[in-house]
Each structure stands twice: as C-alpha cells, then as structure tokens.
Design a protein around this motif. Structure first.
Motif, mmCIF file in Angstrom:
data_model
loop_
_atom_site.group_PDB
_atom_site.id
_atom_site.type_symbol
_atom_site.label_atom_id
_atom_site.label_comp_id
_atom_site.label_asym_id
_atom_site.label_seq_id
_atom_site.Cartn_x
_atom_site.Cartn_y
_atom_site.Cartn_z
ATOM 1 N N PRO A 70 28.473 46.754 33.551
ATOM 2 C CA PRO A 70 29.951 47.893 33.362
ATOM 3 C C PRO A 70 29.115 49.115 34.473
ATOM 4 N N ALA A 71 27.164 49.249 34.360
ATOM 5 C CA ALA A 71 27.656 50.185 35.640
ATOM 6 C C ALA A 71 27.094 50.154 37.166
ATOM 7 N N GLU A 72 27.059 48.463 37.211
ATOM 8 C CA GLU A 72 27.116 48.517 38.547
ATOM 9 C C GLU A 72 28.518 47.957 38.852
ATOM 10 N N VAL A 73 29.283 47.272 38.128
ATOM 11 C CA VAL A 73 30.912 47.095 38.320
ATOM 12 C C VAL A 73 31.234 48.268 38.699
ATOM 13 N N ALA A 74 31.147 49.590 37.692
ATOM 14 C CA ALA A 74 31.886 51.369 38.049
ATOM 15 C C ALA A 74 31.146 51.538 39.284
ATOM 16 N N ALA A 75 30.033 51.177 39.814
ATOM 17 C CA ALA A 75 29.446 51.621 41.333
ATOM 18 C C ALA A 75 30.483 50.975 42.453
ATOM 19 N N PHE A 76 30.611 49.685 42.027
ATOM 20 C CA PHE A 76 31.218 48.455 43.316
ATOM 21 C C PHE A 76 32.309 49.162 43.343
ATOM 22 N N ARG A 77 33.565 50.169 41.911
ATOM 23 C CA ARG A 77 34.754 50.259 41.691
ATOM 24 C C ARG A 77 34.321 50.910 43.000
ATOM 25 N N GLN A 78 34.008 51.682 42.518
ATOM 26 C CA GLN A 78 34.104 53.644 43.561
ATOM 27 C C GLN A 78 33.874 53.217 44.576
ATOM 28 N N ALA A 79 32.805 52.211 45.380
ATOM 29 C CA ALA A 79 32.402 51.821 47.087
ATOM 30 C C ALA A 79 33.100 52.002 46.778
ATOM 31 N N ALA A 80 34.347 50.003 46.545
ATOM 32 C CA ALA A 80 35.196 50.316 47.163
ATOM 33 C C ALA A 80 36.587 50.356 48.042
ATOM 34 N N ALA A 81 36.808 51.494 46.726
ATOM 35 C CA ALA A 81 37.913 52.005 47.064
ATOM 36 C C ALA A 81 38.220 53.301 48.135
ATOM 37 N N GLY A 82 39.304 52.877 48.493
ATOM 38 C CA GLY A 82 39.186 53.483 50.247
ATOM 39 C C GLY A 82 40.869 53.738 50.790
ATOM 40 N N ALA A 83 41.471 54.246 51.426
ATOM 41 C CA ALA A 83 42.389 54.154 51.780
ATOM 42 C C ALA A 83 43.316 52.621 52.651
ATOM 43 N N GLY A 84 42.391 51.374 52.303
ATOM 44 C CA GLY A 84 43.285 50.788 52.838
ATOM 45 C C GLY A 84 43.325 49.516 54.595
ATOM 46 N N VAL A 139 43.174 42.685 32.816
ATOM 47 C CA VAL A 139 42.262 41.491 32.009
ATOM 48 C C VAL A 139 42.863 41.209 31.383
ATOM 49 N N PRO A 140 43.406 39.988 30.374
ATOM 50 C CA PRO A 140 44.275 39.494 28.827
ATOM 51 C C PRO A 140 43.169 39.776 28.333
ATOM 52 N N LYS A 141 43.723 39.397 27.645
ATOM 53 C CA LYS A 141 42.954 39.821 26.014
ATOM 54 C C LYS A 141 43.446 38.571 24.869
ATOM 55 N N ARG A 142 43.698 37.518 24.167
ATOM 56 C CA ARG A 142 43.796 37.090 23.427
ATOM 57 C C ARG A 142 44.479 37.455 22.254
ATOM 58 N N GLY A 143 45.956 38.309 22.000
ATOM 59 C CA GLY A 143 47.021 38.044 21.093
ATOM 60 C C GLY A 143 46.576 40.025 20.981
ATOM 61 N N GLN A 144 45.951 40.795 22.311
ATOM 62 C CA GLN A 144 46.263 41.907 22.519
ATOM 63 C C GLN A 144 46.723 41.952 23.878
ATOM 64 N N PRO A 145 47.092 43.188 24.174
ATOM 65 C CA PRO A 145 47.993 43.781 25.350
ATOM 66 C C PRO A 145 46.457 43.914 26.477
ATOM 67 N N PRO A 146 47.223 43.547 28.179
ATOM 68 C CA PRO A 146 45.628 43.413 28.648
ATOM 69 C C PRO A 146 45.333 44.525 28.708
ATOM 70 N N ARG A 147 43.666 44.841 29.221
ATOM 71 C CA ARG A 147 42.915 46.317 29.679
ATOM 72 C C ARG A 147 42.359 45.730 30.188
ATOM 73 N N ARG A 148 41.935 47.290 30.647
ATOM 74 C CA ARG A 148 40.486 46.785 31.465
ATOM 75 C C ARG A 148 39.418 46.647 31.132
ATOM 76 N N ASP A 149 37.989 45.374 31.164
ATOM 77 C CA ASP A 149 37.112 45.664 30.776
ATOM 78 C C ASP A 149 36.403 46.161 31.904
ATOM 79 N N PRO A 150 34.926 47.096 31.440
ATOM 80 C CA PRO A 150 34.286 47.513 31.937
ATOM 81 C C PRO A 150 32.853 46.865 32.483
ATOM 82 N N GLY A 151 33.459 45.834 32.173
ATOM 83 C CA GLY A 151 31.961 44.777 33.143
ATOM 84 C C GLY A 151 32.602 43.430 34.146
ATOM 85 N N LEU A 152 34.302 43.679 34.235
ATOM 86 C CA LEU A 152 35.244 42.614 35.198
ATOM 87 C C LEU A 152 35.950 44.172 36.249
ATOM 88 N N LEU A 153 36.045 44.224 37.421
ATOM 89 C CA LEU A 153 36.475 44.110 38.765
ATOM 90 C C LEU A 153 37.669 42.629 39.212
#
Length: 220
Positions: free
Chosen positions: A47-61, A170-184
């Motif tokens: 999750p920490a590495e995914v968070a770091a990637f998320r931060q590094a990848a975000a931009g104006a596009g 991220v779909p989760k069976r029986g629950q509304p979609p959510r954010r998985d800290p280990g997955l972008l």
C-alpha cells in the motif's frame, strides 16, 4: 475491428511480447486518423508503494508543447485568402494577414497558459509527462515534428498524451465499490497502441509493484 486492433498491439518494433526495443524515428507507427484504444491498468503491491506511485503519476494529463506557431500562421493566412469551395474569400490580403497574426498570438498565449498550469494540476491520475517527462528541446519542436513524434513513440509507445484517464472502483462482493490501498485500477484511452514503452520503463522504476495493462476492445 477487434482483429485489426489485436494485430496492432504487437508492432514489429515492440518484439514478440509487445514490450521490446522502441522503434527508430523512421518507424513511428501512427495512423493518419488516430484510433483511440481503451485500456485498463492495474498497479498492485505494498500500500505504501502504491500510494507513492499514485502521487507520482498524478498530473495535468497534457503535453505542454512550447513551439512557435509561425508556420501555422502562414497556413491560416493562405486558408483565409484561398478558402476551399464553396466558401468565398471575405477578407482583403491585409485583413487576412492581420487575422492570421491575431490567431497566432491567441494560440501561443493559450500554449503558454497550458504550460504554466500543467505543473499545478493533479486532475489526471496517470500523466505520462509527469512520470516520463518530454525534454524541453522536444517540447519546443511541437507535436507534429517528426523528431517529437519519434521521441514519444520511443519512450511512451504512443504519439499523444493518454486521454480520459479515470480511477476505477474496486468491486467487493456484497459491498459497494471502494478503494483498495494496495491497488490502483485505472481506465484510459491511448492513441493507436498500448503504451508498452512507458509500461516497460515504469516496471523498471517501480520493481516492487505489479503493473498489468490490458486493452479492452469490448468496453464502450
């Protein structure tokens, strides 16, 4: 259509696995009319590495091109003095020259604003220019210059910025979609090809993460 697109996933310059050496400038593979292909990208790991990637990848596009529009001004001038049928010229030569110059000034001002704001925005969750920046010398050439297109093809594997990049729930069976800290999980559109060259570099820079990209030909 699916068969054609599937064939274009693996250009000869990309090797048998679709991720080999980039093409030389004379081998840039781009269609005359861009075919935008939809993809999913899953970035998984600690999750920490995914968070770091998320931060590094975000931009104006966007790609903040800085080229002069002198040639475009001439093209606009000739279009104004000799419009295609059935249009007829409504400006004098002097008026056409003035209007073409005004269009150039307005367009260059817009490019300047885009370049300034591109460093501030984080609206796009997968900005290739943030992760693999286009050099200043290439930005000054402009998007249509053969050397600029060759650089994008060699380093990104596509000749334009990704479009309509969104984070998918991220779909989760029986629950509304959510954010998985280990997955972008992202969806995006890429010009003509899967951006294998960019994915290959990102895998090397983030060896602790698993990057899986997949074209989705059946996704609307």
């Amino acid at each position: 259509m699916t068969g054609v697109r599937a064939a274009r996933r693996l250009p000869k310059s990309a090797g048998g696995a679709g991720e080999g050496a980039a093409a030389s400038p004379v081998e840039v593979l781009a269609l005359a009319q861009t075919d935008w292909l939809y993809h999913h990208l899953r970035v998984a790991g600690d999750p920490a590495e995914v968070a770091a990637f998320r931060q590094a990848a975000a931009g104006a596009g966007i790609i903040p091109w800085q080229h002069s529009l002198g040639r475009a001004e001439e093209d606009w001038f000739h279009l104004l003095v000799a419009p295609p049928p059935p249009l007829q010229r409504s400006l004098s030569l002097e008026g056409a020259r003035i209007l073409a110059g005004q269009l150039r000034v307005a367009a260059e001002e817009r490019l300047r604003l885009v370049a300034e704001r591109s460093g501030e925005s984080r609206a796009c969750p997968l900005d290739l220019h943030r992760l693999l920046p286009v050099p200043e010398a290439v930005l000054r050439l402009g998007p249509e210059h053969p050397e600029a297109r060759a650089w994008l093809w060699s380093h990104w594997g596509t000749t334009e910025a990704l479009r309509h990049v969104v984070e998918l729930p991220v779909p989760k069976r029986g629950q509304p979609p959510r954010r998985d800290p280990g997955l972008l999980w992202l969806g995006f559109w890429s010009a003509d090809w899967t951006p294998w060259a960019a994915i290959r570099q990102l895998r090397k820079r983030w060896p602790g993460l698993r990057l899986a990209v997949q074209p989705r030909y059946d996704d609307p």
